[in-house]
Enzyme design. Structure first.
Site, mmCIF file in Angstrom:
data_model
loop_
_atom_site.group_PDB
_atom_site.id
_atom_site.type_symbol
_atom_site.label_atom_id
_atom_site.label_comp_id
_atom_site.label_asym_id
_atom_site.label_seq_id
_atom_site.Cartn_x
_atom_site.Cartn_y
_atom_site.Cartn_z
ATOM 1 N N CYS A 7 0.808 -1.227 0.000
ATOM 2 C CA CYS A 7 0.000 0.000 0.000
ATOM 3 C C CYS A 7 0.846 1.284 0.000
ATOM 4 O O CYS A 7 0.469 2.291 -0.608
ATOM 5 C CB CYS A 7 -0.952 -0.009 1.192
ATOM 6 S SG CYS A 7 -0.323 -0.830 2.657
ATOM 7 N N HIS A 37 -1.976 6.234 4.024
ATOM 8 C CA HIS A 37 -0.523 6.231 4.197
ATOM 9 C C HIS A 37 0.063 7.491 3.556
ATOM 10 O O HIS A 37 -0.234 7.801 2.394
ATOM 11 C CB HIS A 37 0.103 5.019 3.509
ATOM 12 C CG HIS A 37 -0.159 3.706 4.191
ATOM 13 N ND1 HIS A 37 -0.672 3.584 5.459
ATOM 14 C CD2 HIS A 37 0.071 2.435 3.769
ATOM 15 C CE1 HIS A 37 -0.754 2.311 5.787
ATOM 16 N NE2 HIS A 37 -0.323 1.593 4.780
HETATM 17 N N1 LIG Z 1 -4.464 -3.340 5.150
HETATM 18 C C1 LIG Z 1 -3.846 -2.770 4.142
HETATM 19 O O1 LIG Z 1 -3.777 -1.520 4.034
HETATM 20 C C2 LIG Z 1 -3.216 -3.593 3.078
HETATM 21 C C3 LIG Z 1 -2.749 -2.950 1.959
HETATM 22 C C4 LIG Z 1 -2.119 -3.677 0.965
HETATM 23 C C5 LIG Z 1 -1.985 -5.033 1.116
HETATM 24 N N2 LIG Z 1 -2.465 -5.665 2.224
HETATM 25 C C6 LIG Z 1 -2.318 -7.120 2.300
HETATM 26 O O2 LIG Z 1 -3.619 -7.689 2.102
HETATM 27 C C7 LIG Z 1 -3.707 -8.904 2.833
HETATM 28 C C8 LIG Z 1 -4.942 -8.847 3.747
HETATM 29 O O3 LIG Z 1 -4.738 -7.797 4.682
HETATM 30 P P1 LIG Z 1 -5.887 -7.208 5.623
HETATM 31 O O4 LIG Z 1 -5.328 -5.923 6.085
HETATM 32 O O5 LIG Z 1 -7.194 -7.212 4.944
HETATM 33 O O6 LIG Z 1 -5.894 -8.286 6.822
HETATM 34 P P2 LIG Z 1 -7.058 -8.613 7.887
HETATM 35 O O7 LIG Z 1 -7.939 -7.457 8.095
HETATM 36 O O8 LIG Z 1 -6.354 -9.203 9.058
HETATM 37 O O9 LIG Z 1 -7.921 -9.772 7.163
HETATM 38 C C9 LIG Z 1 -7.418 -11.082 6.985
HETATM 39 C C10 LIG Z 1 -8.428 -11.936 6.240
HETATM 40 O O10 LIG Z 1 -7.869 -13.239 6.107
HETATM 41 C C11 LIG Z 1 -8.834 -14.199 6.515
HETATM 42 N N3 LIG Z 1 -8.205 -15.417 6.998
HETATM 43 C C12 LIG Z 1 -7.415 -15.572 8.089
HETATM 44 N N4 LIG Z 1 -7.059 -16.884 8.220
HETATM 45 C C13 LIG Z 1 -7.659 -17.541 7.194
HETATM 46 C C14 LIG Z 1 -7.709 -18.910 6.794
HETATM 47 N N5 LIG Z 1 -7.064 -19.870 7.466
HETATM 48 N N6 LIG Z 1 -8.432 -19.252 5.694
HETATM 49 C C15 LIG Z 1 -9.109 -18.284 4.989
HETATM 50 N N7 LIG Z 1 -9.106 -16.980 5.326
HETATM 51 C C16 LIG Z 1 -8.381 -16.612 6.411
HETATM 52 C C17 LIG Z 1 -9.573 -13.487 7.621
HETATM 53 O O11 LIG Z 1 -10.805 -14.140 7.888
HETATM 54 P P3 LIG Z 1 -11.532 -13.990 9.336
HETATM 55 O O12 LIG Z 1 -12.257 -12.692 9.322
HETATM 56 O O13 LIG Z 1 -12.451 -15.165 9.353
HETATM 57 O O14 LIG Z 1 -10.461 -14.049 10.367
HETATM 58 C C18 LIG Z 1 -9.758 -12.115 6.988
HETATM 59 O O15 LIG Z 1 -10.825 -12.154 6.058
HETATM 60 C C19 LIG Z 1 -2.376 -9.074 3.565
HETATM 61 O O16 LIG Z 1 -1.499 -9.867 2.802
HETATM 62 C C20 LIG Z 1 -1.850 -7.649 3.638
HETATM 63 O O17 LIG Z 1 -0.455 -7.585 3.748
HETATM 64 C C21 LIG Z 1 -3.084 -4.972 3.204
#
Ligand SMILES: NC(=O)c1ccc[n+]([C@@H]2O[C@H](COP(=O)([O-])OP(=O)(O)OC[C@H]3O[C@@H](n4cnc5c(N)ncnc54)[C@H](OP(=O)(O)O)[C@@H]3O)[C@@H](O)[C@H]2O)c1
Length: 341
Positions: free
Chosen positions: A127, A251
């Site tokens: 991001c 950010h």
């Molecule tokens: N946040 C940002 O600004 C951002 C920006 C760019 C890239 N990213 C990347 O995008 C990805 C997701 O980030 P996020 O910020 O959205 O994280 P998050 O809010 O922690 O969400 C994680 C997701 O993964 C699911 N999950 C966890 N364990 C799982 C499993 N065993 N099987 C299937 N699904 C599972 C969770 O489901 P539950 O709800 O059921 O736990 C939730 O839907 C990461 O790789 C991160 O580095 C994030």
């Protein structure tokens, strides 16, 4: 189209569903996938309720597109499974970004790369990288960048939903005990040790990600290496310091960019004002400059504070801000999906 969203309940996944709806992406069937604790949960999509499924190989059968919004480990394991079963994977994690056989795409910069996907996987950048390359790429096309020195101001939601929840909780606790904060006893009231090691509320943490032997963090290296790959400059001399700040979304990036030829602030403004996906917010006399609050829930990356280096006619300073959950993540993924239509 049958679209599978893996991590549909997370910070990025929730935004992906919103943006698919907002942009009228032609979804015939949406399959939201999350962890075992969310299986059976109902999510609103397209005026109906859809039930969250578990992560199994069969969910990808017949899928056209699988958008992955989960951890690097889960993407590493499951994105190839989805590709094997015929879906084009758009992955938000860092699992494949530096893989030579996986394009790293920002549609406004290198859309043509989506066709070059031997593994059936397309990666979308970190991001913070996106917030910086969006204004840098058009400047690079004009003057050719050769050196980059960057400091970031990264929001809590960049660490997912748990990071956001932690910041809100700490902020509310701190507000109840202003004396403790003033007297240096904030740590008694707001504990770190969750998503962030130290309290983030009313604080600034100059470490994002894990640390390498040479002292750089994973987030700093992502910013440098991903920028090289997106701009196609493998030898770009880039260095960064990534800092977490008590902001919910958005950010910020302070960049010093050195180019091969003399630069002009007026020309930079002209170029950026005409660049798709970039919005100029650069009138410091009237207090117009990018802020995370203004960028939240917005599609463009905002850029301002554009000025020449005091001692180098070939260098520019600028400050840019992008919503890390939208252009930094979900929007970029949906824009890539649109390129596949
Ligand atoms: N946040 C940002 O600004 C951002 C920006 C760019 C890239 N990213 C990347 O995008 C990805 C997701 O980030 P996020 O910020 O959205 O994280 P998050 O809010 O922690 O969400 C994680 C997701 O993964 C699911 N999950 C966890 N364990 C799982 C499993 N065993 N099987 C299937 N699904 C599972 C969770 O489901 P539950 O709800 O059921 O736990 C939730 O839907 C990461 O790789 C991160 O580095 C994030």
């Amino acid at each position: 189209m049958r679209v599978v969203v893996v991590g549909a309940t997370g910070a990025v996944g929730t935004e992906v569903l919103r943006i698919l709806e907002e942009r009228n992406f032609p979804v015939d069937e949406l399959v939201p996938v999350a962890s075992p604790r969310s299986i059976g949960r109902k999510l609103e999509f397209g005026g109906a309720e859809v039930e969250v499924a578990g992560l199994r190989p069969e969910v990808f059968d017949g899928a056209d597109i699988a958008i992955f919004d989960v951890s690097e480990d889960l993407s590493s394991e499951w994105a190839p499974v989805a590709a094997e079963r015929g879906a084009v994977v758009i992955d938000k994690s860092s699992a494949f970004r530096m893989d030579d056989e996986v394009p790293l795409v920002v549609p406004e910069i290198n859309a043509d790369q989506v066709r070059n996907r031997p593994k059936g996987i397309i990666a979308t950048p970190n991001c913070t990288t996106t917030a910086m390359v969006m204004p840098l790429a058009p400047l690079h096309r004009e003057w050719t960048v050769n050196r980059l020195v960057v400091a970031t101001y990264q929001a809590a939601s960049g660490s997912g939903q748990p990071g956001t929840d932690e910041l809100w909780e700490q902020t509310q606790l701190a507000a109840k005990e202003p004396e403790a904060v003033r007297e240096g006893r904030a740590g008694d009231v707001i504990k770190g040790g969750g998503t962030f090691v130290h309290p983030l509320a009313l604080n600034v943490l100059p470490k994002c990600g894990s640390v390498r032997e040479d002292g750089y963090t994973s987030e700093e290296l992502k910013l440098c290496h991903e920028t090289r790959k997106i701009l196609g400059i493998p030898d770009l001399k880039a260095t960064a310091t990534c800092v977490r700040v008590p902001v919910v979304t958005g950010h910020g990036v302070s960049a010093h960019a050195e180019f091969d030829s003399d630069v002009s602030v007026d020309r930079a403004r002209e170029i950026l004002a005409a660049s798709p996906g970039v919005e100029l917010a650069d009138d410091v006399d009237n207090d117009v400059y990018p802020t995370p609050l203004d960028a939240a829930n917005q599609d463009p990356c905002f850029v301002g504070r554009i000025r020449k280096d005091l001692f180098d006619d070939r260098a520019l300073e600028f400050f840019s801000v992008g919503d890390n959950l939208r252009k930094g993540a979900a929007l970029n993924a949906v824009q890539i999906a649109e390129l596949l239509l």
